[in-house]
Scaffold this active site. Sequence first.
Site, PDB file in Angstrom:
ATOM      1  N   HIS A   1       9.066 -11.547  70.984  1.00 41.64           N
ATOM      2  CA  HIS A   1       7.670 -10.788  70.626  1.00 41.64           C
ATOM      3  C   HIS A   1       8.068  -9.907  70.081  1.00 41.64           C
ATOM      4  O   HIS A   1       8.884  -8.894  70.287  1.00 41.64           O
ATOM      5  CB  HIS A   1       6.509 -10.390  72.455  1.00 41.64           C
ATOM      6  CG  HIS A   1       8.057  -9.894  72.947  1.00 41.64           C
ATOM      7  ND1 HIS A   1       7.657 -11.178  74.498  1.00 41.64           N
ATOM      8  CD2 HIS A   1       7.929  -8.129  73.477  1.00 41.64           C
ATOM      9  CE1 HIS A   1       8.946 -10.214  74.974  1.00 41.64           C
ATOM     10  NE2 HIS A   1       9.134  -8.575  74.709  1.00 41.64           N
TER      11      HIS A   1
HETATM   12  C1  T46 Z   1      10.662  -6.387  75.795  1.00 43.01           C
HETATM   13  C2  T46 Z   1      12.217  -7.247  76.321  1.00 43.01           C
HETATM   14  C3  T46 Z   1      12.926  -6.404  75.900  1.00 43.01           C
HETATM   15  C4  T46 Z   1       5.592  -7.521  84.742  1.00 43.01           C
HETATM   16  O1  T46 Z   1       5.032  -7.734  85.040  1.00 43.01           O
HETATM   17  N1  T46 Z   1       6.217  -5.959  84.310  1.00 43.01           N
HETATM   18  C5  T46 Z   1       6.746  -5.884  83.574  1.00 43.01           C
HETATM   19  O2  T46 Z   1       7.157  -4.788  83.624  1.00 43.01           O
HETATM   20  C6  T46 Z   1       7.788  -6.737  82.146  1.00 43.01           C
HETATM   21  C7  T46 Z   1       8.671  -5.557  81.256  1.00 43.01           C
HETATM   22  C8  T46 Z   1       7.240  -7.753  82.238  1.00 43.01           C
HETATM   23  N2  T46 Z   1       6.394  -8.442  83.189  1.00 43.01           N
HETATM   24  C9  T46 Z   1       5.927  -9.608  83.541  1.00 43.01           C
HETATM   25  C10 T46 Z   1       5.742 -10.593  82.504  1.00 43.01           C
HETATM   26  C11 T46 Z   1       6.639 -11.992  82.045  1.00 43.01           C
HETATM   27  O3  T46 Z   1       6.085 -12.637  83.870  1.00 43.01           O
HETATM   28  O4  T46 Z   1       7.380 -10.457  83.958  1.00 43.01           O
HETATM   29  C12 T46 Z   1       7.807 -11.474  83.485  1.00 43.01           C
HETATM   30  C13 T46 Z   1       9.005 -11.487  82.169  1.00 43.01           C
HETATM   31  O5  T46 Z   1       8.524 -10.599  81.589  1.00 43.01           O
HETATM   32  P1  T46 Z   1       9.086 -11.064  79.414  1.00 43.01           P
HETATM   33  O6  T46 Z   1       8.900 -12.317  79.461  1.00 43.01           O
HETATM   34  O7  T46 Z   1       8.281 -10.622  78.615  1.00 43.01           O
HETATM   35  O8  T46 Z   1      10.496 -10.822  79.512  1.00 43.01           O
HETATM   36  P2  T46 Z   1      10.834 -10.371  78.091  1.00 43.01           P
HETATM   37  O9  T46 Z   1      12.736 -10.614  79.184  1.00 43.01           O
HETATM   38  O10 T46 Z   1      11.081 -11.084  77.342  1.00 43.01           O
HETATM   39  O11 T46 Z   1      10.744  -9.285  77.510  1.00 43.01           O
HETATM   40  C14 T46 Z   1      11.153  -7.929  78.828  1.00 43.01           C
HETATM   41  C15 T46 Z   1       9.444  -6.919  78.644  1.00 43.01           C
HETATM   42  O12 T46 Z   1       8.248  -8.014  78.417  1.00 43.01           O
HETATM   43  C16 T46 Z   1       9.253  -6.890  76.430  1.00 43.01           C
HETATM   44  O13 T46 Z   1       8.459  -5.896  76.890  1.00 43.01           O
HETATM   45  O14 T46 Z   1      10.647  -5.460  74.599  1.00 43.01           O
HETATM   46  O15 T46 Z   1      12.335  -6.969  77.621  1.00 43.01           O
END
Ligand code: T46
Length: 142
Positions: free
Chosen positions: A55
């Site tokens: 993303h």
């Molecule tokens: C990024 C990379 C480096 C939350 O509820 N609060 C938060 O602060 C974050 C970061 C995530 N979430 C929830 C949203 C999703 O349901 O946690 C779940 C997993 O998030 P995501 O799939 O976006 O995780 P990554 O590891 O793909 O990405 C994360 C960050 O979301 C993103 O901003 O830049 O780490």
Amino acid sequence: MINTKILTFRDIRDPERSDFFGHLTPIECGQEIPFDVHRIYYIYGVDQAARRGYHSHRDLEQVLICLSGSVKILVKTPEKEEIVLLDSPSKGLYIGPMIWREMFEFSEHATLLVLASRHYDESDYLRDYQQYEAEAKEYFHK
Ligand code: T46
């Protein structure tokens, strides 16, 4: 690469006895970090075969620091891509707006700390690559 930067933090240690006393790395907003930090999260326990991210953010700025172990970060725009290896707690990767990112090859015990400029806001995410590409082309060519 545009809207990204490798940051090198201070590593305060006694060169003679760092194995014994270890290291201290200070990070201050406005100095090492080019924004006010409003959120902190960390990612750990990731299988080596896993790939996260896929993303971009429209506005969010972040600094990624691998506190232990190592991880690779793919940063990408429609025109260019680079892979950055984070393998030291005194190294950070700044990622600004409109950069696609993927995190992969997490080593055993890797812990990725992320400092973010804003609170969590799902509407700031671009999770569909085609949508990202369209918005990024406009953003970088305006
Ligand atoms: C990024 C990379 C480096 C939350 O509820 N609060 C938060 O602060 C974050 C970061 C995530 N979430 C929830 C949203 C999703 O349901 O946690 C779940 C997993 O998030 P995501 O799939 O976006 O995780 P990554 O590891 O793909 O990405 C994360 C960050 O979301 C993103 O901003 O830049 O780490």
